[in-house]
Design a protein around this motif. Sequence first.
Motif, PDB file in Angstrom:
ATOM      1  N   ARG A 282     -35.075  17.008  69.880  1.00 31.20           N
ATOM      2  CA  ARG A 282     -34.992  15.558  69.711  1.00 31.20           C
ATOM      3  C   ARG A 282     -35.315  15.140  68.283  1.00 31.20           C
ATOM      4  O   ARG A 282     -34.761  14.166  67.770  1.00 31.20           O
ATOM      5  N   ARG A 283     -36.220  15.861  67.634  1.00 26.20           N
ATOM      6  CA  ARG A 283     -36.653  15.501  66.285  1.00 26.20           C
ATOM      7  C   ARG A 283     -36.131  16.532  65.288  1.00 26.20           C
ATOM      8  O   ARG A 283     -36.105  17.724  65.567  1.00 26.20           O
ATOM      9  N   ARG A 284     -35.737  16.047  64.130  1.00 27.55           N
ATOM     10  CA  ARG A 284     -35.190  16.949  63.105  1.00 27.55           C
ATOM     11  C   ARG A 284     -36.201  18.003  62.703  1.00 27.55           C
ATOM     12  O   ARG A 284     -35.840  19.180  62.504  1.00 27.55           O
ATOM     13  N   GLU A 285     -37.470  17.644  62.600  1.00 32.52           N
ATOM     14  CA  GLU A 285     -38.491  18.610  62.176  1.00 32.52           C
ATOM     15  C   GLU A 285     -38.714  19.717  63.194  1.00 32.52           C
ATOM     16  O   GLU A 285     -39.203  20.800  62.849  1.00 32.52           O
TER      17      GLU A 285
ATOM     18  N   ALA B  40     -36.832  17.005  74.445  1.00 33.45           N
ATOM     19  CA  ALA B  40     -37.467  16.218  75.500  1.00 33.45           C
ATOM     20  C   ALA B  40     -36.476  15.190  76.039  1.00 33.45           C
ATOM     21  O   ALA B  40     -35.476  14.866  75.400  1.00 33.45           O
ATOM     22  N   ALA B  41     -36.774  14.670  77.220  1.00 32.65           N
ATOM     23  CA  ALA B  41     -35.900  13.683  77.846  1.00 32.65           C
ATOM     24  C   ALA B  41     -36.044  12.324  77.178  1.00 32.65           C
ATOM     25  O   ALA B  41     -37.027  12.043  76.480  1.00 32.65           O
TER      26      ALA B  41
ATOM     27  N   GLU C 263     -38.271   6.451  79.761  1.00 31.26           N
ATOM     28  CA  GLU C 263     -38.022   6.053  81.145  1.00 31.26           C
ATOM     29  C   GLU C 263     -36.939   4.985  81.271  1.00 31.26           C
ATOM     30  O   GLU C 263     -36.089   5.043  82.165  1.00 31.26           O
ATOM     31  N   GLN C 264     -36.939   4.023  80.361  1.00 28.44           N
ATOM     32  CA  GLN C 264     -35.953   2.950  80.436  1.00 28.44           C
ATOM     33  C   GLN C 264     -34.533   3.472  80.236  1.00 28.44           C
ATOM     34  O   GLN C 264     -33.612   3.117  80.976  1.00 28.44           O
ATOM     35  N   LEU C 265     -34.356   4.341  79.235  1.00 29.94           N
ATOM     36  CA  LEU C 265     -33.023   4.882  78.971  1.00 29.94           C
ATOM     37  C   LEU C 265     -32.586   5.845  80.066  1.00 29.94           C
ATOM     38  O   LEU C 265     -31.391   5.913  80.393  1.00 29.94           O
ATOM     39  N   LEU C 266     -33.535   6.564  80.649  1.00 31.59           N
ATOM     40  CA  LEU C 266     -33.184   7.462  81.745  1.00 31.59           C
ATOM     41  C   LEU C 266     -32.666   6.685  82.948  1.00 31.59           C
ATOM     42  O   LEU C 266     -31.769   7.136  83.659  1.00 31.59           O
TER      43      LEU C 266
ATOM     44  N   LEU D 239     -31.189  14.187  79.407  1.00 37.48           N
ATOM     45  CA  LEU D 239     -31.114  13.352  80.600  1.00 37.48           C
ATOM     46  C   LEU D 239     -32.173  13.698  81.631  1.00 37.48           C
ATOM     47  O   LEU D 239     -32.126  13.222  82.768  1.00 37.48           O
ATOM     48  N   GLY D 240     -33.124  14.556  81.246  1.00 42.95           N
ATOM     49  CA  GLY D 240     -34.211  14.904  82.150  1.00 42.95           C
ATOM     50  C   GLY D 240     -33.788  15.752  83.323  1.00 42.95           C
ATOM     51  O   GLY D 240     -34.450  15.753  84.365  1.00 42.95           O
TER      52      GLY D 240
END
Length: 260
Positions: A96-99, A112-113, A116-119, A248-249
Amino acid sequence: MLKALLARAHQGHRTMSFPAGEPPALPERFRGAPALDPAKCPDGCRSCADVCPTDAIPASGPLALDLGKCLFCTACVDACPEGAIAFTNDYRLAARRREDLVAHGDERALAAALDEQLLRLFGRSLKLRVVSAGDCNACSADVNVLGTIGWDLGRFGINYVASPRHADGLLVTGPVTENMALALRKTYDAVAPPKIVIAVGACAISGGPYAGHPEQRGGAASVVPVDLYVPGCPPHPLTILDGLLRLLGRLDEGRRPVAV
């Protein structure tokens, strides 16, 4: 019509069971997640960094490898006199993160997923507009493979759409050439919020072998915010699917599917 039905019955079920079952067999030459052993790295030796075509390995400091820049060419493996770098068959590469794409050993943070709102919005149905922003077609080919009967991306509720007006987000390939920068931005703006962006391949993450060229922007993040990075040159379809399902979890920290 009868002939078509008989042929289909004869063919049987061809869609793989992954992630409920085992993933498809990968070829022996498959190059997945790197395993680094800094203890084997001689002081002052940077033979691996010297041969890396994209500067994915720093010229000084602790041994590390940036998967966002890596082309998985294994020139570093051949150049290292102590065997401090190896590539495994682990297809799980998305972050999820470039680093989180910078590997220091044999452990990495998997994607990571979404929150909650976007899921709640995208977890069961995700429509993506694919944007080829100057790629060589290798990443596009593996993205398209996911729509075939063997992979059947639609069974997860993930589909490619023709218009950004119908999309929940973008899937970007290529380094974003100067000729595509405005088009990418306009496509992103045409997607109704909230929206997500997925960068697939080394070019879309860092510019890949074209990094530093004046006619490209060095990846999707230079134009739009990125929510998922899928490294590779090109990434295997299994790597792309794994990243999407984690976003998408649908997968836990290992590989087991999550009930939705």
